[in-house]
Design an enzyme around this catalytic site. Structure first.
Site, short mmCIF file in Angstrom:
data_model
loop_
_atom_site.label_atom_id
_atom_site.label_comp_id
_atom_site.label_asym_id
_atom_site.label_seq_id
_atom_site.Cartn_x
_atom_site.Cartn_y
_atom_site.Cartn_z
N LYS A 1 0.81 -1.24 0.00
CA LYS A 1 0.00 0.00 0.00
C LYS A 1 0.84 1.28 0.00
CE LYS A 1 -4.00 -2.27 1.95
NZ LYS A 1 -3.62 -3.48 2.66
N ASP B 1 -11.21 -8.21 -5.35
CA ASP B 1 -11.20 -8.20 -3.88
C ASP B 1 -12.55 -7.63 -3.46
OD1 ASP B 1 -11.10 -7.09 -1.27
OD2 ASP B 1 -8.92 -7.06 -1.31
N1 GDD Z 1 -6.98 -15.34 10.38
C1 GDD Z 1 -6.70 -14.05 10.14
N2 GDD Z 1 -6.11 -13.31 11.12
N3 GDD Z 1 -7.01 -13.53 8.94
C2 GDD Z 1 -6.72 -12.23 8.72
C3 GDD Z 1 -6.12 -11.41 9.68
C4 GDD Z 1 -5.79 -11.99 10.97
O1 GDD Z 1 -5.27 -11.34 11.87
N4 GDD Z 1 -5.97 -10.17 9.15
C5 GDD Z 1 -6.45 -10.23 7.90
N5 GDD Z 1 -6.92 -11.47 7.63
C6 GDD Z 1 -7.50 -11.95 6.38
C7 GDD Z 1 -8.72 -11.16 5.95
O2 GDD Z 1 -9.90 -11.77 6.44
C8 GDD Z 1 -8.62 -11.26 4.43
O3 GDD Z 1 -9.25 -12.42 3.95
C9 GDD Z 1 -7.13 -11.38 4.16
O4 GDD Z 1 -6.52 -11.76 5.39
C10 GDD Z 1 -6.50 -10.08 3.65
O5 GDD Z 1 -6.83 -9.03 4.52
P1 GDD Z 1 -7.49 -7.68 3.98
O6 GDD Z 1 -7.79 -6.85 5.16
O7 GDD Z 1 -8.59 -7.97 3.04
O8 GDD Z 1 -6.25 -7.03 3.23
P2 GDD Z 1 -6.25 -6.02 2.00
O9 GDD Z 1 -7.31 -6.33 1.03
O10 GDD Z 1 -6.19 -4.63 2.53
O11 GDD Z 1 -4.80 -6.33 1.34
C11 GDD Z 1 -4.40 -7.67 1.07
O12 GDD Z 1 -5.02 -8.16 -0.11
C12 GDD Z 1 -4.66 -7.48 -1.34
C13 GDD Z 1 -5.37 -8.19 -2.48
O13 GDD Z 1 -6.73 -8.17 -2.32
C14 GDD Z 1 -2.87 -7.70 0.93
O14 GDD Z 1 -2.48 -9.04 0.87
C15 GDD Z 1 -2.42 -6.94 -0.33
O15 GDD Z 1 -1.02 -7.10 -0.49
C16 GDD Z 1 -3.14 -7.49 -1.54
O16 GDD Z 1 -2.77 -6.72 -2.71
MG MG Z 2 -8.94 -7.54 1.01
#
Ligand code: GDD
Ligand code: MG
Length: 323
Positions: free
Chosen positions: A164, A222
């Site tokens: 990010k 996403d």
């Molecule tokens: N078990 C568990 N525990 N799952 C978690 C935790 C935790 O503490 N924190 C987050 N997750 C899970 C969320 O439920 C989700 O399915 C996934 O990890 C990614 O978290 P998001 O909160 O959706 O992250 P994001 O969308 O901001 O970013 C992530 O996804 C992008 C692609 O969609 C990152 O991985 C980015 O690098 C990536 O581009």
């Molecule tokens: Mg996400």
């Protein structure tokens, strides 16, 4: 053959109010939870054992997915009392996979809020052909700011992992599906809060370990915001609407806008529904008009109700605006 970990423990903050009663991955998209779409993709790729890494509203998953036999795989559950972050969650879930006995069998990790039609099997083959420690699915997006930015060299080797950033240096982003060698996961500290994006990947790349990017520009989304969740559901529906088994729809009702109806939904006379996501066991009374609404499971909508852009649930007295 491969094993998998599905990250389903986040709070889904950007999806409020949709995540007030349901964890984000259990929200219905075209009639099925996001997680179930991912399980079907995992099954197609030959994943035989899958650990759901849960935390927020963890109790919702087990009654639905059970031991996984309905999907022909073994499903296990790792529960974090307090969220361990993405890396900590992966390490915690990996405990259930007996890492020491896996040998070279790859471990596929999925972010739990992604709908992707890329070939997981091809990603695994690519990973193995490169003898990589980790291989990330990468896709190109127009605006990379909300994602992990992942530049690669001409051979596909990852040269940096930048989660990010305001001024992304490439449009190639982390699509949230990784293949790992078990030895890599063993090195993540157990029981600690760790971010796979901000700690593990940058450290692996900096230490010169072979981390690769598998580029496949397949359908990808996403579903982390209400608008994206609605889009994901519409994208999966070819006709005016989609209804799961057990629905009873009055012949005078009109359902449009690629609305999705869960199982056992009853729709009364002269009801108009446009661009809605409706959960299981919902009843909608005669003459109701609903446009761009999310209706939670087991909700009864009275006859004549007219609502637009709202979250409706029997557990709440007043409809909540959708952002
Ligand atoms: N078990 C568990 N525990 N799952 C978690 C935790 C935790 O503490 N924190 C987050 N997750 C899970 C969320 O439920 C989700 O399915 C996934 O990890 C990614 O978290 P998001 O909160 O959706 O992250 P994001 O969308 O901001 O970013 C992530 O996804 C992008 C692609 O969609 C990152 O991985 C980015 O690098 C990536 O581009
Ligand atoms: Mg996400």
């Amino acid at each position: 053959m491969a094993v998998g970990i599905l990250l389903v423990g986040g709070f889904g903050t950007r999806l409020k109010p949709l995540t007030s009663e349901s964890p984000k991955p259990m929200l219905p998209v075209a009639g099925l939870p996001v997680t179930e779409h991912q399980i079907l993709a995992a099954q197609k790729a030959g994943i035989h054992t899958l650990v759901l890494a849960t935390s927020y509203l963890s109790e919702v998953f087990t009654p639905y997915f059970g031991d996984g036999s309905r999907w022909g795989m073994k499903i296990l559950y790792a529960v974090e009392k307090a969220p361990l972050g993405t890396g900590g969650a992966i390490r915690n879930a990996a405990q259930m996979l007996n890492l020491e006995n896996l040998g070279d069998e790859p471990i596929v990790v999925f972010n739990g809020d992604v709908l992707s039609r890329h070939s997981i099997a091809d990603q695994i083959n690519f990973h193995q052909s490169k003898k990589a420690d980790a291989t990330l699915h990468l896709i190109e997006v127009e605006d990379a700011r909300a994602f992990g930015c992942v530049p690669t060299d001409s051979d596909g080797r990852v040269t940096a992992f930048l989660e990010k950033m305001d001024n992304p240096i490439t449009n190639s982003i982390n699509a949230g599906c990784y293949v790992f060698q078990s030895s890599v996961l063993n090195r993540i500290p157990l029981g600690e809060v760790v971010s796979i994006e901000r700690e593990t990947f940058p450290a692996l790349v900096e230490s010169g370990r072979p981390v690769y990017g598998y580029k496949e520009q397949a359908y990808w989304l996403d579903v982390g915001t209400p608008a994206a969740l609605f889009k994901g559901s519409r994208d999966l529906i070819a006709d005016d609407f989609h209804a799961m088994p057990g629905c009873a729809i009055d012949a005078s009702a009109t359902i449009t806008g690629k609305s999705s109806l869960g199982s056992n939904v009853t729709i009364g006379a002269d009801v108009q529904i446009d661009d809605c996501i409706i959960g299981d066991n919902v009843t909608i009374g005669d003459g109701a008009r609903l446009s761009h609404c999310f209706i939670f499971h087991n909700t009864v909508i009275s006859a004549g109700v007219s609502q637009s852009r709202h979250y409706l649930s029997s557990a709440i007295s007043e409809p909540i605006n959708l952002p």
